[in-house]
Design a protein around this motif. Structure first.
Motif, PDB file in Angstrom:
ATOM      1  N   GLY A 191       7.634  76.087 -26.929  1.00 35.46           N
ATOM      2  CA  GLY A 191       6.918  75.165 -26.055  1.00 35.46           C
ATOM      3  C   GLY A 191       5.826  74.418 -26.785  1.00 35.46           C
ATOM      4  O   GLY A 191       5.622  73.212 -26.583  1.00 35.46           O
ATOM      5  N   ALA A 192       5.100  75.116 -27.656  1.00 36.06           N
ATOM      6  CA  ALA A 192       4.022  74.485 -28.409  1.00 36.06           C
ATOM      7  C   ALA A 192       4.566  73.463 -29.398  1.00 36.06           C
ATOM      8  O   ALA A 192       3.986  72.386 -29.581  1.00 36.06           O
ATOM      9  N   ILE A 193       5.670  73.792 -30.045  1.00 33.45           N
ATOM     10  CA  ILE A 193       6.286  72.851 -30.988  1.00 33.45           C
ATOM     11  C   ILE A 193       6.758  71.601 -30.250  1.00 33.45           C
ATOM     12  O   ILE A 193       6.558  70.468 -30.716  1.00 33.45           O
ATOM     13  N   LEU A 194       7.377  71.783 -29.091  1.00 35.89           N
ATOM     14  CA  LEU A 194       7.821  70.638 -28.297  1.00 35.89           C
ATOM     15  C   LEU A 194       6.630  69.768 -27.899  1.00 35.89           C
ATOM     16  O   LEU A 194       6.682  68.536 -28.006  1.00 35.89           O
ATOM     17  N   ALA A 195       5.552  70.409 -27.435  1.00 35.39           N
ATOM     18  CA  ALA A 195       4.356  69.660 -27.031  1.00 35.39           C
ATOM     19  C   ALA A 195       3.829  68.821 -28.188  1.00 35.39           C
ATOM     20  O   ALA A 195       3.464  67.648 -28.020  1.00 35.39           O
ATOM     21  N   ARG A 196       3.794  69.396 -29.349  1.00 35.69           N
ATOM     22  CA  ARG A 196       3.293  68.677 -30.530  1.00 35.69           C
ATOM     23  C   ARG A 196       4.216  67.521 -30.904  1.00 35.69           C
ATOM     24  O   ARG A 196       3.760  66.411 -31.188  1.00 35.69           O
ATOM     25  N   CYS A 197       5.515  67.776 -30.898  1.00 38.58           N
ATOM     26  CA  CYS A 197       6.461  66.783 -31.408  1.00 38.58           C
ATOM     27  C   CYS A 197       6.636  65.590 -30.482  1.00 38.58           C
ATOM     28  O   CYS A 197       7.006  64.505 -30.940  1.00 38.58           O
ATOM     29  N   VAL A 198       6.409  65.767 -29.174  1.00 38.69           N
ATOM     30  CA  VAL A 198       6.561  64.641 -28.242  1.00 38.69           C
ATOM     31  C   VAL A 198       5.202  64.081 -27.828  1.00 38.69           C
ATOM     32  O   VAL A 198       5.105  63.297 -26.884  1.00 38.69           O
ATOM     33  N   ASP A 199       4.140  64.509 -28.526  1.00 35.43           N
ATOM     34  CA  ASP A 199       2.781  64.016 -28.257  1.00 35.43           C
ATOM     35  C   ASP A 199       2.367  64.243 -26.806  1.00 35.43           C
ATOM     36  O   ASP A 199       1.895  63.327 -26.115  1.00 35.43           O
ATOM     37  N   ALA A 200       2.547  65.469 -26.339  1.00 36.76           N
ATOM     38  CA  ALA A 200       2.200  65.801 -24.956  1.00 36.76           C
ATOM     39  C   ALA A 200       0.688  65.772 -24.747  1.00 36.76           C
ATOM     40  O   ALA A 200      -0.090  65.934 -25.695  1.00 36.76           O
ATOM     41  N   ASN A 201       0.296  65.592 -23.511  1.00 40.18           N
ATOM     42  CA  ASN A 201      -1.121  65.638 -23.149  1.00 40.18           C
ATOM     43  C   ASN A 201      -1.573  67.039 -22.781  1.00 40.18           C
ATOM     44  O   ASN A 201      -2.764  67.361 -22.871  1.00 40.18           O
ATOM     45  N   LEU A 202      -0.617  67.878 -22.343  1.00 40.86           N
ATOM     46  CA  LEU A 202      -0.951  69.234 -21.903  1.00 40.86           C
ATOM     47  C   LEU A 202       0.261  70.133 -22.077  1.00 40.86           C
ATOM     48  O   LEU A 202       1.392  69.732 -21.772  1.00 40.86           O
ATOM     49  N   TYR A 203       0.010  71.335 -22.563  1.00 35.36           N
ATOM     50  CA  TYR A 203       1.056  72.358 -22.666  1.00 35.36           C
ATOM     51  C   TYR A 203       0.778  73.422 -21.624  1.00 35.36           C
ATOM     52  O   TYR A 203      -0.175  74.177 -21.740  1.00 35.36           O
TER      53      TYR A 203
END
Length: 445
Positions: free
Chosen positions: A189-201
């Motif tokens: 989940g953290a890797i996905l958040a980082r790679c898609v430039d998420a605002n919140l995990y």
């Protein structure tokens, strides 16, 4: 705004939990990317799917028939399919898995828990399924190729718009399945958040965030609404964790906050983890208290120690020789201590002490066992004078002997050693004096 919603095993354990996940995802249009673990325990005494698949691997290794065990796993998923009216061809997919199970690697077998769960969740949420093996790229040494992973995730994000991704595994460029350590769905989940430039995990689990103390020790401890990454690391190290510790690094490096939320109580505020406290927030003196029992401290005394170059290094090399990880090194002018976990030196402590006598030639060496460590963590302790003295004074008034004291270089934690039998009482004393009835102050930053 982009939110990554990761749901742990307890959140996807049954059809009823699937319904809760759907309600959470559909309540916020920003939750377009969902990561799921394998189905976990439905009730106390139940088995996690991952544990059952590990048992399947053991059966295969020792030539024991696993037909019944595989039947139990399939039945778990079939119950979800039947209750939710899903059309995904579970029987066909599971039969292919069963038929070829001995041809696959143990890591492939274990990863199927997430794979089956994510496929069912994708249909239920009416979202595309994306196989983690196609987007999370591992090097052969087990580390993640972040550059390739980011490129693949951004590509599938553009093409599909939203998706459900299984956690815990990925693959090498030649298709070999690789697993993260247990709890690795949090890392996915953290890797996905980082790679898609998420605002919140968002990390959805079965608790409403971090608690300021262990509820098995303190009755109804205060929830921690906001905590910094550094504070979380300090508390997690002492066992107060609801998040896989390695999951913070991918998002911390790009300043994406994490929110711990409760799938069973989605209205609860949960805990926000970020790099720094925001201006205007109410500030507690102590963020949390955590600790562990059963440590051993080897105390070494030698006159003019500070003039002898390499003494501490030589001592630590002895512990390294025996494969022992050092927890803390409290120091004085002519003495220092080495604190280790009792289980790590159960069979080697006397050999280690003997080697220290031979190689270091200390004036004195003593050993303290049955030592408990408790960590008082708070980003504001260094700003308020006399905090340490007040904590030590409260323990002294309660008749609790402090055997060791050390403070982090960032001054956000004070670690104290007490006797095992005083551990619970020490936590209660500190909590009651400094947390339970505390009057919070505004952040003036």
């Amino acid at each position: 705004m982009i939110k990554i919603a990761k749901f742990g095993g307890s959140s996807v354990a049954s059809a009823e939990q699937f319904k809760k996940v759907k309600g959470i995802v559909e309540s916020d249009p920003d939750r377009k990317f969902v990561v799921v673990s394998a189905s976990g325990k439905r009730f106390s005494g139940d088995n996690k799917i991952t544990d059952l698949l590990l048992l399947v691997n053991a059966h295969i290794t020792y030539g024991v028939d696993c037909t019944s065990l595989l039947g139990d796993i399939e039945a778990r998923y079939q119950d979800i399919v039947d209750e939710l009216g899903l059309k995904w061809p579970l029987a066909e997919k599971f039969e292919a898995f069963r038929k070829n199970i001995k041809k696959h690697s143990p890591e492939y077998v274990v990863s199927r828990g997430e794979w089956f769960t994510a496929n069912l969740m994708a249909e239920y949420l009416a979202m595309p399924f994306v196989d983690a093996a196609d987007v999370v790229v591992f090097h052969h040494d087990g580390s993640v190729d972040m550059e390739r992973t980011a490129a693949r995730l951004k590509d599938v994000m553009v093409r599909k718009g939203s998706f459900v991704l299984p956690g815990f595994y990925g693959a090498t460029v030649d298709g070999q399945i690789k697993l993260f350590q247990r709890g690795g769905g949090d890392i996915t989940g953290a890797i996905l958040a980082r790679c898609v430039d998420a605002n919140l995990y968002e990390n959805w689990t079965d608790v409403s965030g971090f608690l300021s103390a262990d509820p098995r020790v303190v009755d109804h401890p205060r929830s921690i609404r906001r905590i910094t990454f550094d504070e979380m690391r300090e508390l997690s190290y002492m066992g107060a964790s609801v998040l896989q510790e390695e999951a913070i690094f991918p998002v911390r490096e790009v300043n994406i906050p994490i929110q711990i939320k409760n799938t069973n109580r989605p209205a609860d505020e949960g805990t926000i983890i970020r790099e720094n406290a925001e201006a205007g927030e109410d500030e507690h003196l102590i963020t949390g208290i955590a600790g562990k029992k059963d440590f051993v401290s080897v105390h070494i005394k030698k006159a003019h120690m500070s003039n002898e170059v390499g003494l501490v290094r030589k001592t630590l090399a002895i512990f390294e020789r025996y494969g022992v990880s050092v927890e803390h090194i409290p120091t004085g002018v002519d003495s220092f201590g080495v604190v280790v976990n009792h289980d790590d030196v159960r069979d080697s402590i006397y050999s280690i002490v003997s080697d220290i006598r031979k190689e270091i030639a200390p004036d004195d060496i003593t050993m303290v066992d049955k030592l408990a460590l408790l960590s008082v963590v708070g980003r504001n302790m260094s700003k308020r004078s006399g905090t340490s003295g007040k904590i030590f004074g409260a323990l002294g008034e309660a008749g609790i002997n402090i055997r060791m004291i050390t403070q982090s270089s960032q001054e956000i934690s004070i670690i104290m050693g007490v006797n095992n039998e005083d551990f619970d009482r020490a936590i209660k004393v500190i909590y009651d004096r400094f947390v339970r009835d505390e009057v919070i102050e505004p952040n003036e930053k």
